[in-house]
Every structure is written in structure tokens, then in C-alpha cells.
Design a protein around this motif. Structure first.
Motif, mmCIF file in Angstrom:
data_model
loop_
_atom_site.group_PDB
_atom_site.id
_atom_site.type_symbol
_atom_site.label_atom_id
_atom_site.label_comp_id
_atom_site.label_asym_id
_atom_site.label_seq_id
_atom_site.Cartn_x
_atom_site.Cartn_y
_atom_site.Cartn_z
ATOM 1 N N VAL A 86 13.087 20.093 19.680
ATOM 2 C CA VAL A 86 13.524 21.210 21.505
ATOM 3 C C VAL A 86 13.076 19.799 22.840
ATOM 4 O O VAL A 86 12.639 19.153 21.810
ATOM 5 C CB VAL A 86 12.739 21.858 22.072
ATOM 6 N N LEU A 87 14.756 19.668 23.658
ATOM 7 C CA LEU A 87 14.106 18.910 24.464
ATOM 8 C C LEU A 87 13.496 19.121 25.408
ATOM 9 O O LEU A 87 13.756 20.488 25.809
ATOM 10 C CB LEU A 87 15.981 18.523 24.857
ATOM 11 N N GLY A 88 13.799 17.683 26.620
ATOM 12 C CA GLY A 88 12.559 18.194 27.826
ATOM 13 C C GLY A 88 11.438 19.125 27.682
ATOM 14 O O GLY A 88 10.890 19.326 27.244
ATOM 15 N N ASP A 89 11.551 20.138 28.747
ATOM 16 C CA ASP A 89 10.976 21.442 29.000
ATOM 17 C C ASP A 89 10.628 22.169 28.514
ATOM 18 O O ASP A 89 10.849 23.513 29.118
ATOM 19 C CB ASP A 89 11.126 20.817 30.550
ATOM 20 N N ARG A 90 11.351 22.392 27.064
ATOM 21 C CA ARG A 90 11.891 23.354 26.434
ATOM 22 C C ARG A 90 10.911 23.665 25.283
ATOM 23 O O ARG A 90 9.918 23.475 24.900
ATOM 24 C CB ARG A 90 13.076 23.844 26.430
ATOM 25 N N VAL A 91 10.797 25.344 25.173
ATOM 26 C CA VAL A 91 9.629 25.765 24.237
ATOM 27 C C VAL A 91 10.347 26.793 23.343
ATOM 28 O O VAL A 91 11.723 27.233 23.635
ATOM 29 C CB VAL A 91 8.882 26.968 24.724
ATOM 30 N N LEU A 92 10.967 26.168 22.178
ATOM 31 C CA LEU A 92 11.357 27.026 21.067
ATOM 32 C C LEU A 92 10.211 28.018 20.479
ATOM 33 O O LEU A 92 8.926 28.334 19.765
ATOM 34 C CB LEU A 92 11.517 26.081 19.370
ATOM 35 N N VAL A 93 11.096 29.074 20.270
ATOM 36 C CA VAL A 93 10.292 30.978 20.340
ATOM 37 C C VAL A 93 10.505 30.999 19.389
ATOM 38 O O VAL A 93 12.174 31.693 18.836
ATOM 39 C CB VAL A 93 10.384 31.363 21.788
ATOM 40 N N TRP B 10 6.850 39.003 24.768
ATOM 41 C CA TRP B 10 6.025 37.780 24.266
ATOM 42 C C TRP B 10 6.908 37.542 23.267
ATOM 43 O O TRP B 10 7.132 38.342 22.135
ATOM 44 C CB TRP B 10 4.650 38.457 23.454
ATOM 45 N N GLY B 11 6.550 36.235 22.227
ATOM 46 C CA GLY B 11 6.915 35.992 20.980
ATOM 47 C C GLY B 11 5.786 34.379 21.026
ATOM 48 O O GLY B 11 5.355 33.838 21.113
ATOM 49 N N GLU B 12 6.018 33.937 19.898
ATOM 50 C CA GLU B 12 5.403 33.202 19.311
ATOM 51 C C GLU B 12 6.130 31.855 19.520
ATOM 52 O O GLU B 12 7.116 30.869 19.279
ATOM 53 C CB GLU B 12 4.247 32.845 17.922
ATOM 54 N N ALA B 13 5.228 30.593 19.859
ATOM 55 C CA ALA B 13 6.196 29.149 20.634
ATOM 56 C C ALA B 13 5.991 28.656 19.172
ATOM 57 O O ALA B 13 4.820 28.440 18.794
ATOM 58 C CB ALA B 13 5.150 28.282 21.622
ATOM 59 N N ILE B 14 6.844 27.866 18.859
ATOM 60 C CA ILE B 14 6.627 27.082 17.340
ATOM 61 C C ILE B 14 7.053 25.921 17.382
ATOM 62 O O ILE B 14 7.308 24.912 16.379
ATOM 63 C CB ILE B 14 7.478 28.330 16.395
ATOM 64 N N GLY B 15 7.115 25.534 18.587
ATOM 65 C CA GLY B 15 7.789 23.540 19.457
ATOM 66 C C GLY B 15 8.088 23.668 20.858
ATOM 67 O O GLY B 15 8.587 25.168 21.255
ATOM 68 N N VAL B 16 7.323 23.072 21.413
ATOM 69 C CA VAL B 16 7.715 22.474 22.394
ATOM 70 C C VAL B 16 8.604 21.139 23.064
ATOM 71 O O VAL B 16 8.143 20.148 21.575
ATOM 72 C CB VAL B 16 6.173 22.713 23.014
ATOM 73 N N GLY B 17 9.406 21.120 23.764
ATOM 74 C CA GLY B 17 9.566 19.316 24.503
ATOM 75 C C GLY B 17 8.341 18.623 24.641
ATOM 76 O O GLY B 17 7.785 19.300 25.420
#
Lengths: 112, 112, 112, 112, 112, 112, 112
Positions: free
Chosen positions: D16-23, D52-59
Motif C-alpha cells: 500500500v502506498l503513502g498514508d494508506r492502511v490495508l485492512v 473494526w478491521g485488522e490492519a495487515i499492511g501499512v504504507g
């Protein structure tokens, strides 16, 4: 003030403010082909049609337009101002898209 | 000015201002497949379709477009300007999405 | 130029400007489950569905996408551009939400 | 490449790019009271309900969320992304309103 | 992990992010006159009515609200968050218009 | 205070704040041609028609308008304020498009 | 705490935050001519009508309004806040267009 003394009428000089341009609207804003044939307003590929008018005054912050230039503006960006019964228009410099000028060569090969 | 003296007509050179580009709109903006078959406007995956046109003038603040480049713009971003009965378009540089140019290699492997 | 001299056709190289990415849209943007079963567009929890496409060109200001990456974009953010009868898309880098790349580990544990 | 040579499939790592969170979206986003009773979506005082969801990746620009945290987001702020037939969501960090984390004490006295 | 070993359940502490305030919404947000008479929602001169609720958590960027203060917010600015079946609200500090606090004198002569 | 003592009524001086101008609206905002003939509101080329009114007060941040100038404003930009039963208008300096002033020559050749 | 010990009720002082002003709304916001005749709301040249109310509290960032001033605001910019059954209003300083004050001469020649 006695009745005989002439009542000096206060004349207020009109000035446009900031980045605004005072425009003399065109007599007739119809479009004519080179041969002078009236081109219906619908016969164009885009919705927004510019109008040419002469700049007769500029505000203190205006840089790229001088009194006497023709300026291209969109009617929806203009405000009408009445001075002594005559209708003029005011547009902001940022809403002037092109000029027709004798001051320099526009390098487009086009002339008004 | 006596009647016999020639009336020198004032020619005003057209210039676009700021970050604007003067564009010669395409003759026919229909899309044709490689084989020349007309592609209906509806046959695409997105709503907004760009149009190519030739740049015939650029404003003083324009950096990435030169006169003679093909520029890709959206009709809704263009303003129509009439010069001597001919219709041209004005778009801002920020609304030019791509160019077709001989000045450099666009590194996309695509050519107009 | 005499009739016999070959008319050298001007080839213009296509370049995307600024922060834009040129994308080869996917053949078929339907979603298939792992088993290959078509997932109806309605079967999701949110309204906005991203689409993957391959980046085939990037503008000079693009930092996080390279030619050859898969990029995730929303169709409503894309502009269609026709080059020689082929339809490509242009999106801005800020509208690219994720990439599938061989250049680095995305640290999500997910692979395209 | 001869027919017998194995075709090495290109695996692209998803980032994921920039300030994004993969959920990872929640299985079932219904609300249950402490006793486990389903709470109808209408039974609340405000219109906007977080999920609510789990974060599985962050930018790379994400500061306050880590992989493994639970994140609270609004569905209208999320974009769906399909990876190998699985639906995930992407939200921007600015659209994450709260986290459930093991990394620190949230000082609210509340726990997920 | 063998079946007999206790499964340690992961407790995640809830924290609000940035400039947000976690609010315990009021039991009953009806308005009562000094005498306790219910004031119909329509009996006021303006459209937007604030609601008081207790702050039970603040984000790291919050400056003018502390846990335990009553905060005045507009329901349309609030997001609902469910924690263990209980509904709480999240508002941004910029959407908190007034506080009822024991920390200082508000100099309005009014008390909750 | 004993009953015989005169009740000194508190007189509050009205001041406009920031960049605002207090305007005495025109008696009759109809447009008249030079000959005094009433020009119907519809007889113009643009939608937005300015109105002239006298500035009777200016806020501390106002630079280009002085008390006594005529100012051109659009009614939709004005707020009405009632003082002792008289209706005045308040506009922001940025919404004043032109002035009629005795303080300087506006260099438009036009006079009110 | 034993039953006989007096339960000390927590009194929270109300404070407005940031650039906000707490206003006591006017009893009757009808307009009356100098002679006291009720002026119908429709009898004015512009759509937006200001209302006067007394400032009874100001936030820490307020500069041009003091407690005790009359402030002119638009109802659509105000939020209602209930304190002990009484309705007050909160407006931002930027939405206060004029003041009636004893602190200085507003230089408009007008008084409330």
C-alpha cells in the motif's frame, strides 16, 4: 449655503479594486464565420464560450492586462456595473484567458 | 484624418495568459480502431475521454508543453475562443494530461 | 518538396505529464474467487472497488510507481486516452492506492 | 524460451502506498450487545457507524497504526481491493479514528 | 500449543487517534427546563443543537479537553464506535464547542 | 440606585469587525438609462448585477475603501443589520468590486 | 462514603473553546422601526439578516469581542447549547460581523 450659491455636485471617479478589470462589453456577442455568416451558439465542441471585450480600466494588482487590450472572459465570471445608465462588466484578472494586444506579439500567429 | 488617408486597422496579436495553452481542436474527434473502424463513444471502461489537439500557443507560465505538441485534454476543461470566425480552445497546463511530442522520448513506447 | 520525395511522417512520442501514470487497462476487470468463480460486483461490503492495471509509463514527478508495476486505481479517477486506436488510461499518482511490484517486498504477505 | 523450460510466473508483492492502511474486513460486521444479542443498525444516536478491521499492511507514511492493530474506519472511506479472489480494504490513516492495540495503553479503560 | 494450555485471549487497549475525543453519549439527550419539563426539540431559534457527553478518552493531539470533562458536540459530527457491545462516540477536538470542567473557571457564570 | 436617580441608558457604539464595510443601501436600486428611463433587470448580458451603496463605516483591516466612498457589491454577498429600526448592510472588502471616490482618479474615465 | 455524609455535587464550569463566543440570544428577534412598528422579515433588500445578542463568554482565541458586547451574527452560523434548561448560542468570532460596545467608538455614528 445660500440658494444662489451653485451646488457643486460631487463627482466620484470610478476605480476597480485589486485584481479586477473593467470591461466594455461587446456590442453584439454573436460569432460570425470569416465570411460574416452568423455561427449558431450550439455549433461548437465545448460548452464554455469566451467573449471578447475591451479593457477600459484595471485594478492596482493587475499585471498582464492594460487599458485598451481586448480581453477574453466567460460571461458567468463577470459582474455587471451600471455607471450613469451605461452597463459595464467587471472580471478578475485570473478569469481573463487571453488578450488581444498591440503591446507585444502573442506568438500564436492569430490576430483580432 | 482626411477621407483619402488610409484607415490603418489596429491588428491585435492574440496571446494566452498565465498557464494556459491555445489548442487547435481536432477536425473530427471520433475514435477509430487500428483498422480505421469508428469506435462508439460508449465502448470504453471509464467515463472521461481525453481528446488530442495541437498546441498553437502557450502562456508565459507553461513549462511542459511547446507549440506544435499534441496535447491531451478533456473537453469539459476547455474554453472556446473565436478568432476571426475560427474556433480555438484554451486549456490550462494542469489540465493537459499527456503530450505527443517530437522534442523527447516519452518512454511509453507509444507514438501518435 | 517534389512528389517523388518520401513524405516523412512525423512520429510523436507519447509522454504523460507531472504526477500521472499511463495504465494498460485489464482485459476483463471481473473479479474471480480463488476457484475462478465470477464474483458479482455487488457482493462486497463497500461501494468503491479498485481495479488493477499495468503501468506502462510514468510522469516526471511520480515517485512510488515504476513502469511494469501493477497499480490499483478507481475507474472514476481515470481518464481514457486513445493512441492509434488503442484505449489506455491515465491516473494521478495520488489516486494509485496500492502496487503489485517485483521491486520490493510490500510487507503485506499478499501477492498478485 | 523452449517449451520444456519452466515458465517462471512473476509474483508481485502487494504494497500500500503513502498514508494508506490495508485492512482485513471483519467477517460479520453486525453489532452484538454484551450478551451477544444482535443490535439493529438503526438503534444508535448518530448516523455514522465505525467498523473494526485488522490492519495487515501499512504504507510508508503511516505513523500511528501497526500491522496487527484493530482499526476503526467508516465503510464510506474504504476502497475494496481484490487479491487472488480475496477482498481486502484500503483506508487512509487520517480516516482511522481509533485503534485496538497491544502496543500501548489507550488510557480509555476500554478493551477489544 | 497443547489442548490443556490455557488460550491467552489477546486484549487490545482502545485508543483514539490524533485530535479525537472518545465520548460516553448521554443516557437521554432530551432537554428539560429548570423545572424539569421536557422542552420539545423544535422550541429553539436555531437549527443546530449541541449535545453534552462525558469525555472518557482523548487523542495525543488534544489540548483543551481532558478525560472527565463534559463536552458539547453536534451529533452530525460524531462517529459511533462499538466496544464490547457498548456504543461510544468519537468527535474531533475542533468539533467540541464548549466544555463543562472542574479544572478551571469558564468565566461564563454558567455551570453544568 | 434610588428611584429618583436618572437611569443612564447604556449607549453602545456600533463597529464593524475585521475586513468588513458598513453600507447605507441605496434608496431605489433600479437602473435608469442616461435619459432616466427604467432599465428592466433582465436587460443585461450577465446574471450578476452589482449595486452601489455608500460606505458609512469600515473595519480595522479595510485598506481600499474609506467612509464616504460609493462601493459596488452584490446583494448576495451582503448581510443586513438593523440599528434602531434602520436597515444597513455589511459586506466584506473582498466583495467590494469597485468604488466611486473623490480621493483619487480611478483612471477609467467614468464618474458617478 | 457512609449514607450520612453529604454527597458533594460536582459543579462543572462552562467554558467556550478556541475562537468561540457564548451568546445570550435576544428575547424577541423581531425588527421594529424607530416608531416601534414591527417590520416584516420580508421587507429587506437582501436574504441574510443578522441578529444582535449579548456576549456572555468568549474563548481564549477571541480578540475583537468582550463579555458584555452586543454581537451581530447569522442564526445559521449559531449552535444552540442547553445549560440547566436555558438555551444559549455559540458562534465563532469569524461569524461575528459587528459589535455594539461601550469599549470604543465604532466610528459609524450608529448606536444600539
Amino acid at each position: 449655503m445660500s440658494a444662489s450659491e451653485p451646488v457643486t455636485e460631487i463627482r466620484r471617479s470610478v476605480a476597480v479594486l485589486g485584481d479586477r478589470v473593467l470591461v466594455q462589453p461587446p456590442e453584439d456577442s454573436e460569432r460570425r464565420s470569416k465570411g460574416g455568416i452568423l455561427i449558431p451558439a450550439t455549433a461548437t465542441s465545448v460548452d464554455r464560450k469566451g467573449t471578447w471585450g475591451e479593457a477600459i480600466g484595471v485594478g492596482p494588482h493587475v499585471r498582464s492586462v492594460s487599458t485598451g487590450d481586448e480581453v477574453l472572459y466567460l460571461p458567468e465570471d463577470a459582474i455587471e456595473v451600471d455607471v450613469q445608465g451605461e452597463a459595464y462588466l467587471i472580471v478578475r484578472e485570473r478569469d481573463v484567458h487571453a488578450v488581444g494586444t498591440t503591446r507585444r506579439d502573442g506568438a500564436t500567429g492569430l490576430y483580432l
